[in-house]
Design an enzyme around this catalytic site. Structure first.
Site: not given
Ligand code: PLP
Length: 395
Positions: A59, A112, A184, A209
């Site tokens: 983790r 976004y 971003d 993406k």
């Protein structure tokens, strides 16, 4: 590998992978393990306390995941990078790690959809003040920044109308007024744009993406200074939005062809934009590579290529959108972007599905808009396909 004399194409393949892997493996092994064993308690303790390098629990960190983080760090010219289970996890963990009640965030109206939901719904619930500016209004953004903010959060180019923000200009004034600038960089990819070189403090990716490139996996990353990235990492390792090593492997594999894909997609999007610009059924084309585009001058200054996404408006409204999209052959009618195959859709079923027609109009998103993410197919075939479908439109 961080030397700027090494080019992005080489770094996409080699960064993070120069050291030999166990058993002489040519590819990055997938360390599918949750926990890591030590010879004795001293070594275990030294690793846990950071006195010696190593991994304790996946983790927090994992060797396969570290290779991906290093690759993206080098490509983004950053000091440090950390990863997440999705792009939204990267964005939300960054915002929640850095902000506290009473802080103020400045962003843009065209962010976004998921990010905008965090700004409009989640952050205000925690007593964080959000100001959203008109995306291309640099004067308004600058005069707002002077009022004092903890964080300035940008995206360029934006979704779905490909607006461009002068990152250098905004980052400079943000720095002057002690605000952190986060960008971003999903739409551009590190092949086309490096926000840190333009003065940004943090770069965020939905690796779902372009970095992954095949629409087969979700992943997110944040790059920046050691200090900021560590603060975000310490939040994420407890928050738990960690990346699975198998997913990291998929993204590493996808990134081998990052430069090849993005250069081809830049070219395809440019050809398609020029074709659409002269088609009588098309009333507007939004692509920063077009000289007619409002953001072209800034894009030329800060981007090496203009990206694979464009959008356009059709004459005849939404029924024209249906005619076009229902008659294209080389197209998946699907959300997302940045895949090897072409993807297209209207904002009302993709990025802005949660808004009504009026709200979309308020954001300058007409119902006749199509967002088109060019794949790596042959441009002539994509244009021939568009041509036969556009010629069916009655307007
Ligand atoms: C898709 C996308 C995101 C969200 O990423 P996920 O990986 O889907 O969580 C964030 N920003 C931009 C610009 C995107 O296109």
């Amino acid at each position: 590998m961080s030397k700027s004399s090494v080019n992005h194409g080489t770094q996409s393949v080699w960064a993070g992978e120069l050291q030999p892997f166990p058993h002489g493996s040519h590819t990055v092994p997938i360390f599918s393990t949750v926990t890591f064993a030590y010879d004795d308690l001293q070594a275990w303790h030294d690793t846990s306390t950071g006195k010696q390098p190593g991994h304790i629990y996946s983790r927090n960190s994992n060797p396969t995941v570290s290779v991906l983080e290093e690759k993206v760090r080098v490509l983004e010219r950053a000091e440090a990078a950390t990863s997440f289970s999705s792009g939204m996890a990267a964005i939300s963990n960054t915002l929640f790690a850095l902000l506290k009640p009473g802080d103020r965030v400045l962003s843009i109206k065209d962010s976004y959809g998921g990010t905008s939901k965090i700004f409009l719904e989640f952050l205000p619930k925690f007593g964080i003040d959000v100001v959203l500016c008109d995306t291309e209004d640099h004067e308004q953004i600058e005069s707002e920044i002077r009022k004092g903010f903890k964080l300035v959060y940008l995206e360029s180019p934006t979704n779905p109308t490909l607006k461009v923000i002068d990152i250098q200009r905004i980052a400079r004034i943000a720095k002057e007024f002690d605000a952190i600038t986060a960008v971003d960089n999903t739409f551009a990819s590190p092949i086309n744009q490096n926000p840190i070189e333009l003065g940004a403090d943090l770069v965020i990716h939905s690796a779902t993406k372009y970095l992954g490139g095949h629409s087969d996996t979700l992943c997110g990353l944040v790059c920046g200074s050691k200090e900021l990235v560590n603060q975000i990492f310490l939040f994420r390792e407890i928050n738990g939005a960690s990346l699975h090593p198998e997913t990291a492997y998929h993204v590493i594999r996808g990134m081998k062809t990052l430069e090849l894909r993005v250069l081809r997609q830049n070219e395809n999007a440019m050809h398609i934009s020029r074709y659409l610009e002269q088609h009588p059924a098309v009333s507007a084309v939004y692509y920063p590579g077009l000289e007619s585009n409002t953001g072209h001058t800034i894009a030329k200054k800060q981007m090496r290529g203009f990206g694979g996404v464009l959008s356009f408006e059709l004459k005849g409204g939404y029924s024209s959108v249906e005619t076009l999209l229902h008659n294209l052959t080389f197209l998946h009618l699907a959300a997302s972007l940045g895949s090897v195959s072409t993807l297209a859709g209207p904002p009302r079923t993709t990025s802005h599905v949660e808004l009504n027609e009026e709200q979309r109009a308020g954001l300058g998103i007409p119902e006749s808009l199509v967002r088109y993410s060019a794949g790596i197919e042959n441009a002539e075939d994509l244009i021939a396909d568009l041509d036969q479908a556009l010629n069916l439109i009655k307007y």
